[in-house]
Design a protein around this motif. Structure first.
Motif, PDB file in Angstrom:
ATOM      1  N   VAL A   1       0.828  -1.205   0.000  1.00 27.15           N
ATOM      2  CA  VAL A   1       0.000   0.000   0.000  1.00 27.15           C
ATOM      3  C   VAL A   1       0.864   1.258   0.000  1.00 27.15           C
ATOM      4  CG1 VAL A   1      -1.691   1.325   1.349  1.00 27.15           C
ATOM      5  CG2 VAL A   1      -1.974  -1.146   1.053  1.00 27.15           C
ATOM      6  N   GLU A   2       1.869   1.316   0.838  1.00 25.52           N
ATOM      7  CA  GLU A   2       2.704   2.527   0.916  1.00 25.52           C
ATOM      8  C   GLU A   2       3.499   2.740  -0.373  1.00 25.52           C
ATOM      9  OE1 GLU A   2       2.333   5.005   3.032  1.00 25.52           O
ATOM     10  OE2 GLU A   2       0.739   3.701   3.775  1.00 25.52           O
ATOM     11  N   GLY A   3       4.006   1.680  -0.946  1.00 22.01           N
ATOM     12  CA  GLY A   3       4.715   1.787  -2.225  1.00 22.01           C
ATOM     13  C   GLY A   3       3.782   2.273  -3.329  1.00 22.01           C
ATOM     14  N   ALA A   4       2.564   1.771  -3.319  1.00 20.91           N
ATOM     15  CA  ALA A   4       1.575   2.196  -4.314  1.00 20.91           C
ATOM     16  C   ALA A   4       1.218   3.665  -4.120  1.00 20.91           C
ATOM     17  CB  ALA A   4       0.324   1.325  -4.224  1.00 20.91           C
ATOM     18  N   ARG A   5       1.043   4.093  -2.871  1.00 23.49           N
ATOM     19  CA  ARG A   5       0.740   5.515  -2.612  1.00 23.49           C
ATOM     20  C   ARG A   5       1.841   6.414  -3.163  1.00 23.49           C
ATOM     21  NH1 ARG A   5      -1.644   4.347   2.872  1.00 23.49           N
ATOM     22  NH2 ARG A   5      -3.855   4.683   2.503  1.00 23.49           N
ATOM     23  N   ARG A   6       3.087   6.027  -2.935  1.00 21.42           N
ATOM     24  CA  ARG A   6       4.214   6.823  -3.466  1.00 21.42           C
ATOM     25  C   ARG A   6       4.166   6.857  -4.989  1.00 21.42           C
ATOM     26  NH1 ARG A   6       6.739   4.113   0.720  1.00 21.42           N
ATOM     27  NH2 ARG A   6       7.671   2.584  -0.683  1.00 21.42           N
ATOM     28  N   GLN A   7       3.872   5.718  -5.599  1.00 17.23           N
ATOM     29  CA  GLN A   7       3.787   5.648  -7.057  1.00 17.23           C
ATOM     30  C   GLN A   7       2.634   6.516  -7.576  1.00 17.23           C
ATOM     31  OE1 GLN A   7       6.266   4.284  -8.361  1.00 17.23           O
ATOM     32  NE2 GLN A   7       5.741   3.992 -10.490  1.00 17.23           N
ATOM     33  N   PHE A   8       1.507   6.468  -6.912  1.00 18.15           N
ATOM     34  CA  PHE A   8       0.355   7.280  -7.315  1.00 18.15           C
ATOM     35  C   PHE A   8       0.700   8.766  -7.248  1.00 18.15           C
ATOM     36  CE2 PHE A   8      -2.885   3.878  -5.665  1.00 18.15           C
ATOM     37  CZ  PHE A   8      -2.489   3.012  -6.678  1.00 18.15           C
ATOM     38  N   GLN A   9       1.452   9.166  -6.221  1.00 14.56           N
ATOM     39  CA  GLN A   9       1.863  10.570  -6.092  1.00 14.56           C
ATOM     40  C   GLN A   9       2.785  10.972  -7.242  1.00 14.56           C
ATOM     41  OE1 GLN A   9       3.466  10.519  -2.091  1.00 14.56           O
ATOM     42  NE2 GLN A   9       1.608  11.476  -1.273  1.00 14.56           N
ATOM     43  N   LYS A  10       3.719  10.101  -7.597  1.00  7.70           N
ATOM     44  CA  LYS A  10       4.605  10.385  -8.738  1.00  7.70           C
ATOM     45  C   LYS A  10       3.788  10.541 -10.016  1.00  7.70           C
ATOM     46  CE  LYS A  10       8.592   7.742  -7.137  1.00  7.70           C
ATOM     47  NZ  LYS A  10       9.396   6.537  -7.403  1.00  7.70           N
ATOM     48  N   PHE A  11       2.830   9.653 -10.203  1.00  9.51           N
ATOM     49  CA  PHE A  11       1.985   9.728 -11.399  1.00  9.51           C
ATOM     50  C   PHE A  11       1.216  11.055 -11.424  1.00  9.51           C
ATOM     51  CE2 PHE A  11       1.338   4.807 -11.795  1.00  9.51           C
ATOM     52  CZ  PHE A  11       2.682   4.656 -12.083  1.00  9.51           C
ATOM     53  N   ALA A  12       0.664  11.460 -10.279  1.00  9.52           N
ATOM     54  CA  ALA A  12      -0.114  12.702 -10.213  1.00  9.52           C
ATOM     55  C   ALA A  12       0.764  13.917 -10.499  1.00  9.52           C
ATOM     56  CB  ALA A  12      -0.792  12.837  -8.848  1.00  9.52           C
ATOM     57  N   LEU A  13       1.970  13.935  -9.955  1.00  9.54           N
ATOM     58  CA  LEU A  13       2.886  15.060 -10.204  1.00  9.54           C
ATOM     59  C   LEU A  13       3.268  15.135 -11.677  1.00  9.54           C
ATOM     60  CD1 LEU A  13       5.190  14.823  -7.057  1.00  9.54           C
ATOM     61  CD2 LEU A  13       3.553  16.654  -7.607  1.00  9.54           C
ATOM     62  N   CYS A  14       3.572  14.008 -12.250  1.00  8.39           N
ATOM     63  CA  CYS A  14       3.945  13.941 -13.655  1.00  8.39           C
ATOM     64  C   CYS A  14       2.782  14.395 -14.530  1.00  8.39           C
ATOM     65  CB  CYS A  14       4.380  12.510 -13.951  1.00  8.39           C
ATOM     66  SG  CYS A  14       4.056  11.901 -15.553  1.00  8.39           S
ATOM     67  N   ARG A  15       1.585  13.930 -14.242  1.00  6.64           N
ATOM     68  CA  ARG A  15       0.381  14.309 -14.998  1.00  6.64           C
ATOM     69  C   ARG A  15       0.157  15.820 -14.905  1.00  6.64           C
ATOM     70  NH1 ARG A  15      -2.726  10.773 -12.791  1.00  6.64           N
ATOM     71  NH2 ARG A  15      -2.564   9.349 -14.536  1.00  6.64           N
ATOM     72  N   SER A  16       0.274  16.349 -13.699  1.00  7.80           N
ATOM     73  CA  SER A  16       0.060  17.774 -13.487  1.00  7.80           C
ATOM     74  C   SER A  16       1.079  18.610 -14.264  1.00  7.80           C
ATOM     75  CB  SER A  16       0.142  18.083 -11.992  1.00  7.80           C
ATOM     76  OG  SER A  16       0.056  19.469 -11.770  1.00  7.80           O
ATOM     77  N   ALA A  17       2.344  18.221 -14.200  1.00  7.71           N
ATOM     78  CA  ALA A  17       3.396  18.974 -14.896  1.00  7.71           C
ATOM     79  C   ALA A  17       3.180  18.967 -16.403  1.00  7.71           C
ATOM     80  CB  ALA A  17       4.764  18.395 -14.549  1.00  7.71           C
ATOM     81  N   LEU A  18       2.864  17.812 -16.951  1.00  4.85           N
ATOM     82  CA  LEU A  18       2.674  17.701 -18.398  1.00  4.85           C
ATOM     83  C   LEU A  18       1.439  18.487 -18.847  1.00  4.85           C
ATOM     84  CD1 LEU A  18       4.211  16.312 -20.669  1.00  4.85           C
ATOM     85  CD2 LEU A  18       2.771  14.319 -20.355  1.00  4.85           C
ATOM     86  N   CYS A  19       0.351  18.349 -18.120  1.00 13.12           N
ATOM     87  CA  CYS A  19      -0.887  19.041 -18.491  1.00 13.12           C
ATOM     88  C   CYS A  19      -0.754  20.560 -18.323  1.00 13.12           C
ATOM     89  CB  CYS A  19      -2.061  18.510 -17.680  1.00 13.12           C
ATOM     90  SG  CYS A  19      -2.524  16.824 -18.176  1.00 13.12           S
ATOM     91  N   THR A  20      -0.035  21.004 -17.306  1.00 15.57           N
ATOM     92  CA  THR A  20       0.194  22.437 -17.111  1.00 15.57           C
ATOM     93  C   THR A  20       0.962  23.016 -18.290  1.00 15.57           C
ATOM     94  OG1 THR A  20       0.147  22.238 -14.708  1.00 15.57           O
ATOM     95  CG2 THR A  20       1.307  24.157 -15.619  1.00 15.57           C
ATOM     96  N   ARG A  21       1.984  22.322 -18.730  1.00 13.91           N
ATOM     97  CA  ARG A  21       2.775  22.811 -19.868  1.00 13.91           C
ATOM     98  C   ARG A  21       1.941  22.832 -21.157  1.00 13.91           C
ATOM     99  NH1 ARG A  21       6.614  20.122 -16.630  1.00 13.91           N
ATOM    100  NH2 ARG A  21       8.240  21.556 -15.951  1.00 13.91           N
ATOM    101  N   LEU A  22       1.084  21.838 -21.338  1.00 11.95           N
ATOM    102  CA  LEU A  22       0.192  21.847 -22.504  1.00 11.95           C
ATOM    103  C   LEU A  22      -0.758  23.043 -22.428  1.00 11.95           C
ATOM    104  CD1 LEU A  22      -0.799  18.118 -23.072  1.00 11.95           C
ATOM    105  CD2 LEU A  22       0.533  19.566 -24.588  1.00 11.95           C
ATOM    106  N   ALA A  23      -1.282  23.324 -21.238  1.00 14.22           N
ATOM    107  CA  ALA A  23      -2.205  24.445 -21.059  1.00 14.22           C
ATOM    108  C   ALA A  23      -1.507  25.779 -21.333  1.00 14.22           C
ATOM    109  CB  ALA A  23      -2.787  24.424 -19.655  1.00 14.22           C
ATOM    110  N   GLN A  24      -0.191  25.814 -21.197  1.00 16.36           N
ATOM    111  CA  GLN A  24       0.578  27.033 -21.477  1.00 16.36           C
ATOM    112  C   GLN A  24       0.891  27.183 -22.967  1.00 16.36           C
ATOM    113  OE1 GLN A  24       3.890  26.238 -18.869  1.00 16.36           O
ATOM    114  NE2 GLN A  24       2.899  27.203 -17.110  1.00 16.36           N
ATOM    115  N   GLY A  25       0.375  26.259 -23.783  1.00 17.17           N
ATOM    116  CA  GLY A  25       0.530  26.394 -25.224  1.00 17.17           C
ATOM    117  C   GLY A  25       1.587  25.525 -25.865  1.00 17.17           C
TER     118      GLY A  25
END
Length: 193
Positions: free
Chosen positions: A154-178
């Motif tokens: 569970v703890e390893g999965a939580r860490r992985q989920f957080q990495k996925f969320a950060l990566c998703r946010s960074a990529l989508c933010t840059r797309l939103a910036q054009g």
């Protein structure tokens, strides 16, 4: 169909695979919204090949496409690991087949109808123990539900989920910036129409 909309959908749903945190991601897209998806996926695969990324339509029905976004080298390594290969063999996949052959087999299992092939989780990089437990328990009794249903670490999965969320946010933010997805991934831009 807008390429920008396609890129936003792919970035949101497939960011961890696009940046190499996992071997593959799967996205369901409307055939009505993306009637030319097979050609678009082939174009993006060609443009992203040098970056080690492929897009492949695994399944198409009247209303939906299932698009697999993956890193062939990473997926090959994942599928060759002993626990994954063993579970694939138990679910009817030929031992020692190439990644391409295993993907064809997965595609045929999806399109055949009947019970959904839950071994798909192995292709998406989910821990084999969690995939096996999901299949054994029919998706019930998990200890955590996030990117996948977690039965073991569970703890390893939580860490992985957080990495996925950060990566998703960074990529989508840059797309939103054009920026374009291809540009963000260091690939050649899509040819102007």
């Amino acid at each position: 169909m807008s390429r920008a909309r396609f890129e936003r959908s792919v970035a949101y749903h497939c960011a961890p695979a696009l940046v190499g945190l996992k071997p593959a991601s799967l996205i369901s897209l409307s055939a009505e919204d993306y009637p030319a998806l097979p050609r678009l996926a082939a174009d993006y695969s060609r443009l992203l090949a040098a970056r080690g990324i492929r897009m492949e339509v695994l399944c198409r029905c009247r209303r939906r496409f299932l698009l697999l976004v993956y890193r062939p080298a990473l997926l090959e390594r994942c599928l060759r690991s002993a626990p994954v290969a063993e579970l694939l063999a138990e679910t009817g996949y030929p031992v020692g087949d190439s990644c391409a052959a295993l993907l064809r087999r997965l595609s045929s299992r999806i399109t055949a109808g009947g019970a959904f092939p839950h071994e798909l989780g192995l292709f998406l990089g989910y821990p084999p123990g969690d995939v096996a437990a999901f299949m054994a328990h029919g998706g019930s009794n998990c200890r955590l539900c996030g990117e996948w249903k977690v039965y073991q670490d569970v703890e390893g999965a939580r860490r992985q989920f957080q990495k996925f969320a950060l990566c998703r946010s960074a990529l989508c933010t840059r797309l939103a910036q054009g920026r374009s997805l291809l540009g963000l991934l260091g690939a050649a831009e899509y040819p102007a129409a």
